[in-house]
Design an enzyme around this catalytic site. Structure first.
Site, PDB file in Angstrom:
ATOM      1  N   ASP A 154       0.036   6.392  -2.352  1.00 13.63           N
ATOM      2  CA  ASP A 154       1.111   7.457  -1.931  1.00 13.63           C
ATOM      3  C   ASP A 154       2.238   7.620  -2.980  1.00 13.63           C
ATOM      4  O   ASP A 154       2.892   8.670  -2.829  1.00 13.63           O
ATOM      5  CB  ASP A 154       2.162   6.144  -1.015  1.00 13.63           C
ATOM      6  CG  ASP A 154       1.341   5.663   0.085  1.00 13.63           C
ATOM      7  OD1 ASP A 154       0.635   6.659   0.918  1.00 13.63           O
ATOM      8  OD2 ASP A 154       1.113   4.486   0.542  1.00 13.63           O
ATOM      9  N   HIS A 186       0.940  -2.699  -4.324  1.00 11.44           N
ATOM     10  CA  HIS A 186       0.204  -2.642  -2.928  1.00 11.44           C
ATOM     11  C   HIS A 186      -0.399  -4.147  -2.591  1.00 11.44           C
ATOM     12  O   HIS A 186      -0.240  -5.011  -3.401  1.00 11.44           O
ATOM     13  CB  HIS A 186      -1.357  -1.745  -3.431  1.00 11.44           C
ATOM     14  CG  HIS A 186      -2.276  -1.460  -2.332  1.00 11.44           C
ATOM     15  ND1 HIS A 186      -3.077  -2.132  -1.950  1.00 11.44           N
ATOM     16  CD2 HIS A 186      -2.221  -0.316  -1.717  1.00 11.44           C
ATOM     17  CE1 HIS A 186      -3.699  -2.001  -0.859  1.00 11.44           C
ATOM     18  NE2 HIS A 186      -3.203  -0.540  -0.599  1.00 11.44           N
TER      19      HIS A 186
END
Length: 455
Positions: free
Chosen positions: A391, A332
């Site tokens: 995700d 991320h």
């Protein structure tokens, strides 16, 4: 030039493109020379401070002796830890998205009456203009639901007598109406495309005012409108986790920038939808699902650490799946040690996988989550922490809920419009003052208070 299909790229277009390549390239060294930031991060990956916000905050490091030390990721909505928010409404055995919308928009947790009144207001607004489905959604349905959603939002401008009024009361009214309507616009758009392009039966269910946003999505989507309480609760948690993520993400930054021009709400939301549509922002979970499906086809034993590790190595070396050199769902831009949203999601995912008889697939996901950081550290020589992001599990959840992939990103939008709306109102409320496109939180941490104890 002969008449041809308007979608065809003609030789003339290719010739003009070559001229653009010759004149449009900027020397990368100039960005360093003039200290120009390419987006919301500098060359080292550090966030660029672009403004201030009270809506939400992300913590991924602590400052000690002038040094940034990575820490477990934390996400705060209006100063309240997202883990506490989820724990609170789950313990009270109720859905939490409507409460989170209120918190993000109004700045404080609602008491029971305020929450009941607010939920009824959203239910009241969950009605499209007369003939909108027939005249707008059913005509020229797009294969991309985000395109359909943006078109519907822009068309709603024509039905609003105060479309250009950017006073706070009017923008609040418009925002709540769009928050309420996004599930209808998304699901109806999908049903129309599925009917006209795929020859499937057409189902247009009317929303139920007694149901939550998550329940209504499942009610509207499924032919028989049936769903389990576990399915609705997990979809509700997903909406809560995706509702907001700071002012520095691409679509929310877009909301601030476009709002600062003084334009109308519908144009602003359409611009934010265009940003979210990008695969580097809202479409990542689709890639995770596709990657795992390819992995399942190529592994003889899903439980074999050596086989999974070899496959992940091939991914990074552009020898497997889409040959992009990426392990989707891992890493991320902000978080390093952990993404709190993924941590929250994981426990619910395990329960749902057991209920759906997909425990083996869940074990494959957890094995990839454990091995991927080791493989990335070895192959990429990256020593910054790498962990699963939200995700990584959200696509698996949507698959288990039998949601079509065409709706994965629109569901993200159904959640995130809550954050966009809060940021738009914040921008307009502070127009001409110090706040511009938001990034840094300026609110202290606050506790989550159980619903029955709120004044």
């Amino acid at each position: 030039m002969e008449n041809k299909n308007i979608s065809e790229i003609t030789p003339e277009i290719y010739e003009l493109t070559e001229r653009i390549y010759q004149t449009g390239t900027i020397d990368p060294e100039l960005y360093t020379k003039y200290e120009v930031k390419r987006g919301l991060r500098d060359i080292s990956g550090k966030g660029v401070l672009a403004g201030l916000t009270r809506i939400s905050d992300i913590q991924s490091f602590i400052e000690k002796d002038g040094e940034r030390i990575p820490c477990e990721g934390k996400l705060f909505y209006r100063g309240i830890n997202i883990k506490e928010i989820v724990r609170g409404f789950m313990q009270e055995k109720r859905h939490g998205f409507e409460e989170v919308v209120y918190l993000l928009m109004m700045g404080n947790l609602p008491d029971k009456k305020q929450l009941d009144d607010f939920t009824k207001l959203l239910a009241h607004y969950r009605t499209l203009p007369t003939s909108f489905v027939r005249d707008i959604i059913m005509k020229a349905p797009s294969p991309d639901m985000m395109n359909t959603l943006a078109r519907s939002v822009l068309t709603l401008y024509s039905y609003d007598d105060k479309a250009n009024d950017i006073s706070i009361p009017n923008v609040l009214r418009q925002s709540l109406q769009l928050i309420a309507l996004f599930p209808l616009l998304s699901v109806y758009g999908y049903q129309a495309y599925r009917h006209y392009h795929d020859g499937q039966s057409l189902f247009i269910h009317v929303p139920d005012p007694e149901l939550s946003t998550a329940e209504n999505i499942l009610h509207l989507l499924r032919p028989d409108s049936k769903y389990t309480e576990l399915e609705a609760r997990i979809l509700d948690v997903s909406l809560v986790l995706h509702a907001e993520h700071g002012g520095g993400n691409n679509s929310t930054f877009t909301t601030h920038v476009v709002s600062s021009s003084g334009t109308d709400t519908y144009s602003t939301v359409a611009a934010s939808l265009g940003s979210l549509k990008g695969p580097k922002h809202g479409g990542a979970n689709i890639k995770v699902v596709q990657m795992v499906e390819d992995m399942k086809k190529n592994l003889s034993d899903w439980t074999s650490e050596s086989e999974v590790r070899d496959y992940l190595t091939k991914l990074l070396n552009k020898q497997a799946f889409d040959k992009a050199g990426l392990i989707y769902g891992m890493g991320h831009a902000v978080y390093s040690l952990s993404d709190p949203r993924a941590d929250i999601f994981k426990s619910f995912v395990e329960n749902l996988s057991e209920a759906k008889g997909l425990s083996d697939e869940f074990k494959l996901y957890t094995l990839v989550e454990r091995l991927a950081p080791e493989v990335i550290a070895k192959e990429r020589r990256i020593y910054k922490g790498v962990s699963a992001n939200v995700d990584f599990y959200s696509g698996f959840v949507y698959n288990m809920l039998k949601l079509p992939t065409e709706l994965f990103t629109p569901i993200f939008a159904i959640a995130r419009i809550a954050g966009w709306s809060a940021h738009r109102i914040e921008e307009l409320s502070n127009a001409g003052k110090i706040i511009r496109p938001a990034y840094k939180n300026i609110q202290d941490e606050r506790p989550y208070i159980p619903l029955d104890e709120r004044n």
